[in-house]
Design an enzyme around this catalytic site. Structure first.
Site, PDB file in Angstrom:
ATOM      1  N   ASN A 180       0.872  -1.265   0.272  1.00  0.00           N
ATOM      2  CA  ASN A 180      -0.054   0.021  -0.128  1.00  0.00           C
ATOM      3  C   ASN A 180       0.896   1.051   0.082  1.00  0.00           C
ATOM      4  O   ASN A 180       0.369   2.373  -0.272  1.00  0.00           O
ATOM      5  CB  ASN A 180      -1.037  -0.032   1.134  1.00  0.00           C
ATOM      6  CG  ASN A 180      -2.022  -0.886   1.029  1.00  0.00           C
ATOM      7  OD1 ASN A 180      -1.973  -2.049   0.349  1.00  0.00           O
ATOM      8  ND2 ASN A 180      -3.400  -0.482   1.602  1.00  0.00           N
ATOM      9  N   ASP A 221      -2.379  -6.124   9.290  1.00  0.00           N
ATOM     10  CA  ASP A 221      -3.067  -5.202   8.299  1.00  0.00           C
ATOM     11  C   ASP A 221      -2.394  -5.380   7.074  1.00  0.00           C
ATOM     12  O   ASP A 221      -1.053  -5.558   6.648  1.00  0.00           O
ATOM     13  CB  ASP A 221      -3.199  -3.890   8.837  1.00  0.00           C
ATOM     14  CG  ASP A 221      -1.833  -3.022   8.931  1.00  0.00           C
ATOM     15  OD1 ASP A 221      -0.968  -3.801   9.299  1.00  0.00           O
ATOM     16  OD2 ASP A 221      -1.911  -1.912   8.503  1.00  0.00           O
ATOM     17  N   GLU A 222      -3.112  -4.898   6.090  1.00  0.00           N
ATOM     18  CA  GLU A 222      -2.523  -4.805   4.500  1.00  0.00           C
ATOM     19  C   GLU A 222      -1.724  -5.728   4.278  1.00  0.00           C
ATOM     20  O   GLU A 222      -0.559  -5.480   3.554  1.00  0.00           O
ATOM     21  CB  GLU A 222      -1.889  -3.337   4.581  1.00  0.00           C
ATOM     22  CG  GLU A 222      -2.987  -2.327   5.048  1.00  0.00           C
ATOM     23  CD  GLU A 222      -2.317  -0.831   4.682  1.00  0.00           C
ATOM     24  OE1 GLU A 222      -3.043  -0.095   4.137  1.00  0.00           O
ATOM     25  OE2 GLU A 222      -1.120  -0.707   4.755  1.00  0.00           O
ATOM     26  N   ILE A 223      -1.945  -6.979   3.925  1.00  0.00           N
ATOM     27  CA  ILE A 223      -1.285  -8.173   3.756  1.00  0.00           C
ATOM     28  C   ILE A 223      -1.508  -8.111   2.124  1.00  0.00           C
ATOM     29  O   ILE A 223      -2.594  -7.955   1.481  1.00  0.00           O
ATOM     30  CB  ILE A 223      -1.484  -9.392   3.968  1.00  0.00           C
ATOM     31  CG1 ILE A 223      -1.255  -9.452   5.737  1.00  0.00           C
ATOM     32  CG2 ILE A 223      -0.891 -10.764   3.425  1.00  0.00           C
ATOM     33  CD1 ILE A 223      -1.826 -10.578   6.614  1.00  0.00           C
TER      34      ILE A 223
END
Lengths: 557, 557
Positions: free
Chosen positions: B299, B338-340
């Site tokens: 991200n 988060d955000e894997i």
């Protein structure tokens, strides 16, 4: 998956950028390391008696910065891989400053401060800087102001490593001058008050990026911190407190400090709107003071406007402006003129009675009001400056000398140019530093900033100063500025909301448009980190990981 | 036009608000002036040997604040019209602290620090404070932590005028306890580094509004400042510089300082994503390190994730977490989650080979990874905390003890509650302090903050902690926090981006929902101005004109 290793290697080998801001008009660099000699000094080629004292002071400050700045190159190893090169580099023992022949020792040299306040069109900020690879450096200019700009550039050439102050890019040759004569920053000291040291620190920072005008929006409806000779009642009753004022001594201190840094202080008293606070000492001059609900009478609380149609009020305002003009050496003076609320005047019996007596419409009365106040400005030898509504919304026939600040939208530039008036870019859609902080009205849960979104440095940087003008109108564009309105800003966050963002317009209007944000960002990181070294609380624009790897955090990297 | 004069008169007569934040559960006040005696002191009813040292220190700090705070009432005359009343007021000579019977001198009193780290459900923060009009004041509680919260409240009761520290509202009776056990602030020290004094100053500020958890997002892909015993290579290679680290001594200093202020430090090591920096010392454990273009792999730059399917990496991560658990006394520990980025793993040969070998899908491998790391957390006697994606997006069957932070959207609260998991509100649409600052990716001229607009204090304050849960799920809501991700924040603007905004959630989760922004704002101004008195650079939320006139800058005023 191996492909990105090569990208990483490039970062490791990346040369530190030459941390110049704004970028010079002409710049050539080499690849030879050079470091400052331990006894490095800055000297004048001419006899010392011809060097203005304020320029000598600037030389001392530059020498001090060269000693104190500990700005390491913003690369992953912070320059360590160049350690051997730096240690064995030739040394630069001095920088020599010289006036060009035209201004040589035979005639009186104007001081930096005189140059700074000489007015648009009367300033020569050009300079030439040559740093050779064999250890000599020469800075020449026609004026003290030009030498000062060159000194500022010289102070940005260097990084620090293990106690050495060095560049890897000698020889360096620079020929430089600004594209636009007006490069500004507007500060509002009415919504919240800023002590004199905060203003001085801001002036220092402005000078480091060659900004040459402080547009001082000193008073407004919320408070009247300026102590004006003969009108002391305004600040006595209208300042937030007896401590939160700018005395005559403070103003002299500020304008002197500014001028010695190449900055002219353009003061504004916003009229006839944005004057509610005057009612505290002169209720007879103010329509709709603190009227409720404020939203019907003003763009923000408190409401209150000068009774523009009343002869007594015109007289009062003229006297106030006359006194203020004597406090500021600048050849520019702003009488404001934004956000005049018609409803306030419609509901004000006195104004209606005045209009009836004169047979004027509101805009005709405004034209008379502006005409009168501008004659005072001109009588003081100054050029009037106004916000865009005066000529555009109210069709006030201002004199041709008048300078117009375009703030509502950059779309309105053309309309000002069509009237043949000179203009300064100050559009909220590009240059307002306060946008994006949320609405500040109290009981508004989903309120956003009226000028959302936040104006990034990239936004300001990408502005085209000539968009909206025809080629034969280009001469009307004097430059531009970023602006900080301080509803949500105080000393706590002045630096961090202004810097390094305000450097964007500094480069735009010095170097000219067309710079690309990709190559500008590494230099802007240098600006921010150097400002922090010098005690200005600039913010990091990105994670340090990005700052150390030019380009790696670009959208397509 | 005369009608608004009456509004103005009301402002002049306006009583100073009682500057309490968060507002107590029960508060009654009178209208008798009372001032602190010159020899005012804070004493314990019990023998001194039973008073924990950290509570004694808190008493000393409170006494110092009472002397140093020069917070004038935020009304137009700053309290001057009450001058005679204040000067002739009775004096309060002491505040007496006492433990309630249940915890009396016969048994060992737990220290404030022990209370602070006792864990959710094991803390008693309740207190009772009685300030009589005849000059006595008593603070009682069951615990040192309760007395500390009461001391904090006592420190907010007073304004300053002409050297007197006074209230106009005695007698004051307060019964107070928090609505939610978790009230936090998240600080990211990876995108940009914050020296220990900045963190301590933040802890002080948190304690002043009774925030009891620092969620320390200490490391991330950009830098690894934490020196972990046995894993020193991570910070040696991954910190921004050898100065920009938190040593074991620093951590001990921070957690001790926090606990002595009623704050538990919940540390997070985000896994398996947000771990690019580990590749600098352990490339074998990281998939897609600094892969380009980063936007396909993460991200934000730089990309890089732990090879979650690799037994060696699971082992490495477990060891790292085990070592980290020993550094922090908190009963909570976050493994992030988060955000894997799936593409990163799809393009990583090692991960694909590991998945083939085990026959697991990516989410199955993630479940194994989380299971293993959570066993380490539990083995250290702690409760695991994760970001919402772990149970929601990846359906990882976490243990029932696991606490989930909802960050992507407040709309996702219900989904977590449906799984029967306890949750902490941390939603970006209400609580992210970094939103609205513009996009920080370099070459993006019109880029806005991904979570635009700016989250005002009003937005956070208006949040309903029970929105999204059914009545029988209410017990799952532990509280909430505001969060500062530091892509565009450094020491320069830490205070100003966090304060006073983060006080919004502090009151929401202490006092409970339903407070209205109109009556809260004057008290929040007090918070900001008091913070500035105490050296925290809180911003002014409005022009001072508004701060001095409660209600006058409301939308309908």
């Amino acid at each position: 998956m191996k492909s990105f290793l090569s990208v990483f290697s490039i970062f490791l080998l990346f040369s530190p950028v030459l941390a110049l801001w704004p970028r010079p008009q002409k710049l050539t660099t080499g690849s030879t390391p050079l470091r400052l000699a331990p006894h490095f000094s800055i000297q004048f080629s001419d006899k010392k008696q011809n060097v203005p004292k304020d320029l000598q002071d600037a030389v001392r400050r530059t020498a001090q910065h060269l000693k104190d700045d500990k700005l390491q190159a913003l690369v992953v190893d912070r320059g360590a891989s160049s350690s051997a090169e730096v240690r064995s580099a030739k040394t630069l023992s001095s920088l020599t400053l010289a006036f060009n022949d035209a201004s040589s020792s035979s005639k009186k040299v104007k001081s930096l401060s005189e140059d700074a306040t000489a007015g648009i069109g009367n300033q020569d900020e050009s300079y030439s800087l040559q740093v050779s690879e064999d250890g000599t450096a020469v800075l020449t200019a026609n004026t003290a102001l030009g030498l000062f700009r060159g000194l500022t550039t010289f102070g940005q050439l260097w990084y620090e490593l293990d106690g050495e102050t060095y560049t890897l890019q000698a020889p360096i040759s620079i020929e430089d001058s600004p594209k636009y004569p007006y490069r500004g920053l507007m500060l509002d000291t009415s919504r919240n008050y800023f002590p004199v040291p905060d203003i001085k620190r801001t002036l220092d920072a402005m000078s480091w990026v060659k900004v040459n005008h402080l547009h001082w929006h000193v008073v407004d409806s919320q408070s009247f911190p300026l102590v004006v000779p003969g009108f002391e009642e305004l600040s006595n009753n209208g300042a937030y407190s007896s401590d939160q004022v700018y005395t005559g001594k403070d103003v002299k201190d500020i304008v002197t400090y500014a001028a010695a840094r190449g900055i002219d202080v353009l003061v504004e008293i916003d009229t006839p709107g944005h004057t509610s606070v005057i009612a505290k000492s002169h209720p007879e001059h103010i329509a709709c003071p603190e009227a409720s609900p404020w939203s019907q009478f003003a763009n923000e609380p408190p409401a209150g406007q000068l009774r523009l149609a009343s002869p007594a009020t015109v007289n009062f305002t003229s006297g106030l402006i006359k006194s203020m003009t004597s406090m500021f050496p600048s050849p520019l003076f702003s009488t404001g003129g934004d956000e005049i609320n018609a409803n306030c005047y419609e509901k004000d019996d006195q104004t209606q009675s005045d209009l009836n007596a004169s047979g004027q419409t509101l805009d005709e009365a405004l034209a008379s009001f502006v005409g009168a106040t501008h004659e005072v400005v001109r009588g003081a030898g100054k050029t009037p400056v106004v916000w865009q509504e005066i000529p555009l919304e109210h069709n006030v026939p201002v004199g041709n000398d008048t300078i117009v600040m375009v703030w509502i939208s950059s779309q309105h530039v053309g309309a000002v140019a069509e009237k043949g008036l000179r203009l300064i870019h100050a559009a909220s859609d590009y240059f307002y530093l306060d946008c994006g902080g949320g609405g500040w009205v109290g009981n508004n849960i989903n309120g956003n900033s009226w000028c959302d979104p936040f104006k990034t440095w990239q936004k300001a940087y990408s502005f085209d100063p000539l968009n909206g003008t025809t080629p034969d109108q280009e001469h009307l564009v004097l430059g531009g500025q970023q602006l900080i309105w301080t509803e949500q800003t105080g000393p706590s966050n002045l630096d961090s909301i202004v810097w390094p963002r305000a450097a964007a317009s500094a480069e735009l209007f010095w170097s000219g448009p067309g710079g690309d944000v990709k190559s500008a960002l590494p230099r802007l990181h240098d600006v921010a980190y150097r400002f922090i070294e010098r005690g200005v609380r600039a913010i990091p624009l990105q994670p340090r990981w990005c700052a150390l790897r030019p380009g790696a955090c670009d959208i397509d990297a």
